[in-house]
Design a protein around this motif. Structure first.
Motif, short mmCIF file in Angstrom:
data_model
loop_
_atom_site.label_atom_id
_atom_site.label_comp_id
_atom_site.label_asym_id
_atom_site.label_seq_id
_atom_site.Cartn_x
_atom_site.Cartn_y
_atom_site.Cartn_z
N ARG A 1 0.86 -1.18 0.00
CA ARG A 1 0.00 0.00 0.00
C ARG A 1 0.90 1.23 0.00
O ARG A 1 1.76 1.38 0.85
CB ARG A 1 -0.89 -0.01 1.24
N PHE A 2 0.68 2.11 -0.98
CA PHE A 2 1.49 3.32 -1.12
C PHE A 2 0.70 4.55 -0.72
O PHE A 2 -0.48 4.68 -1.04
CB PHE A 2 2.00 3.46 -2.56
N CYS A 3 1.39 5.44 -0.02
CA CYS A 3 0.80 6.69 0.45
C CYS A 3 1.29 7.83 -0.45
O CYS A 3 2.48 7.95 -0.72
CB CYS A 3 1.25 7.00 1.87
N ARG A 4 0.35 8.64 -0.88
CA ARG A 4 0.67 9.80 -1.70
C ARG A 4 -0.01 11.02 -1.09
O ARG A 4 -1.19 10.98 -0.73
CB ARG A 4 0.17 9.58 -3.13
N ALA A 5 0.74 12.08 -0.96
CA ALA A 5 0.19 13.32 -0.39
C ALA A 5 -0.69 14.03 -1.41
O ALA A 5 -0.39 14.04 -2.60
CB ALA A 5 1.32 14.24 0.05
N LYS A 6 -1.78 14.57 -0.93
CA LYS A 6 -2.68 15.41 -1.74
C LYS A 6 -2.73 16.76 -1.03
O LYS A 6 -3.61 17.01 -0.22
CB LYS A 6 -4.06 14.76 -1.82
N LEU A 7 -1.78 17.60 -1.36
CA LEU A 7 -1.57 18.82 -0.59
C LEU A 7 -2.49 19.98 -0.97
O LEU A 7 -2.43 21.04 -0.36
CB LEU A 7 -0.10 19.24 -0.70
N GLU A 8 -3.36 19.76 -1.94
CA GLU A 8 -4.28 20.83 -2.36
C GLU A 8 -5.13 21.32 -1.20
O GLU A 8 -5.45 22.50 -1.10
CB GLU A 8 -5.18 20.36 -3.50
N LYS A 9 -5.49 20.41 -0.31
CA LYS A 9 -6.34 20.77 0.83
C LYS A 9 -5.64 21.72 1.80
O LYS A 9 -6.29 22.41 2.58
CB LYS A 9 -6.77 19.52 1.58
N LEU A 10 -4.30 21.77 1.75
CA LEU A 10 -3.58 22.67 2.63
C LEU A 10 -3.75 24.13 2.23
O LEU A 10 -3.39 25.03 2.98
CB LEU A 10 -2.09 22.31 2.66
N GLU A 11 -4.34 24.36 1.07
CA GLU A 11 -4.62 25.73 0.64
C GLU A 11 -5.53 26.43 1.64
O GLU A 11 -5.39 27.63 1.89
CB GLU A 11 -5.24 25.74 -0.76
N THR A 12 -6.44 25.68 2.23
CA THR A 12 -7.32 26.23 3.27
C THR A 12 -6.50 26.77 4.43
O THR A 12 -6.75 27.87 4.93
CB THR A 12 -8.27 25.13 3.79
N VAL A 13 -5.50 26.00 4.84
CA VAL A 13 -4.63 26.41 5.94
C VAL A 13 -3.81 27.63 5.52
O VAL A 13 -3.68 28.59 6.26
CB VAL A 13 -3.70 25.26 6.36
N SER A 14 -3.29 27.58 4.31
CA SER A 14 -2.49 28.69 3.79
C SER A 14 -3.30 29.98 3.75
O SER A 14 -2.81 31.04 4.15
CB SER A 14 -1.97 28.34 2.40
N TRP B 1 -5.89 30.75 5.60
CA TRP B 1 -6.15 31.17 6.97
C TRP B 1 -4.92 31.86 7.56
O TRP B 1 -5.02 32.92 8.17
CB TRP B 1 -6.56 29.96 7.81
N VAL B 2 -3.74 31.26 7.36
CA VAL B 2 -2.50 31.82 7.88
C VAL B 2 -2.19 33.14 7.18
O VAL B 2 -1.68 34.08 7.81
CB VAL B 2 -1.34 30.82 7.71
N ASP B 3 -2.51 33.22 5.90
CA ASP B 3 -2.20 34.42 5.11
C ASP B 3 -2.84 35.68 5.67
O ASP B 3 -2.23 36.75 5.67
CB ASP B 3 -2.65 34.21 3.66
N GLN B 4 -4.06 35.56 6.19
CA GLN B 4 -4.71 36.74 6.75
C GLN B 4 -3.93 37.29 7.94
O GLN B 4 -3.83 38.49 8.15
CB GLN B 4 -6.16 36.44 7.14
#
Length: 113
Positions: A63-76, A78-81
């Motif tokens: 079983r291979f794990c692959r990151a899907k970092l698009e969801k981190l845009e929400t965090v980005s 939030w932090v950006d403000q």
């Protein structure tokens, strides 16, 4: 679906994301990096998967794990403000310090009244 903020709140999960951000790794490689049980790693991977940050695919017997970092845009976002707010505060501080420094270079304010 889990909250992205909840998923990245744990340092182990953040480290897992860092490990697989640039390349897929099998679960054994991920769990071998930590000194916690494989069951604990599976629990962390499950939380990351439920938050949409990790995809796990079966390839043969592994079983291979692959990151899907698009969801981190929400965090980005939030932090950006807050980054903008702090940049404004630091710019104001810099302007104030420049004003003080210029005042000291020119001999300060006059005490004449």
């Amino acid at each position: 679906m889990r909250d992205v903020f909840q998923a990245i709140a744990d340092p182990t999960r953040r480290e897992i994301l860092g490990m697989i951000a640039y390349r897929s790794l099998n679960v054994n490689a991920v769990s071998g990096h930590f000194e916690i049980s494989r069951a604990a790693i599976y629990k962390h991977l499950k939380i990351l998967r439920e938050a949409g940050l990790v995809e796990i695919k079966q390839e043969g017997r592994e079983r291979f794990c692959r990151a899907k970092l698009e969801k981190l845009e929400t965090v980005s976002d939030w932090v950006d403000q807050y980054r903008k707010l702090w940049n404004q505060k630091l710019d104001s501080l810099e302007a104030y310090l420049d004003k003080l420094q210029n005042r000291n270079k020119t001999g300060g304010e006059s005490n004449d009244k």
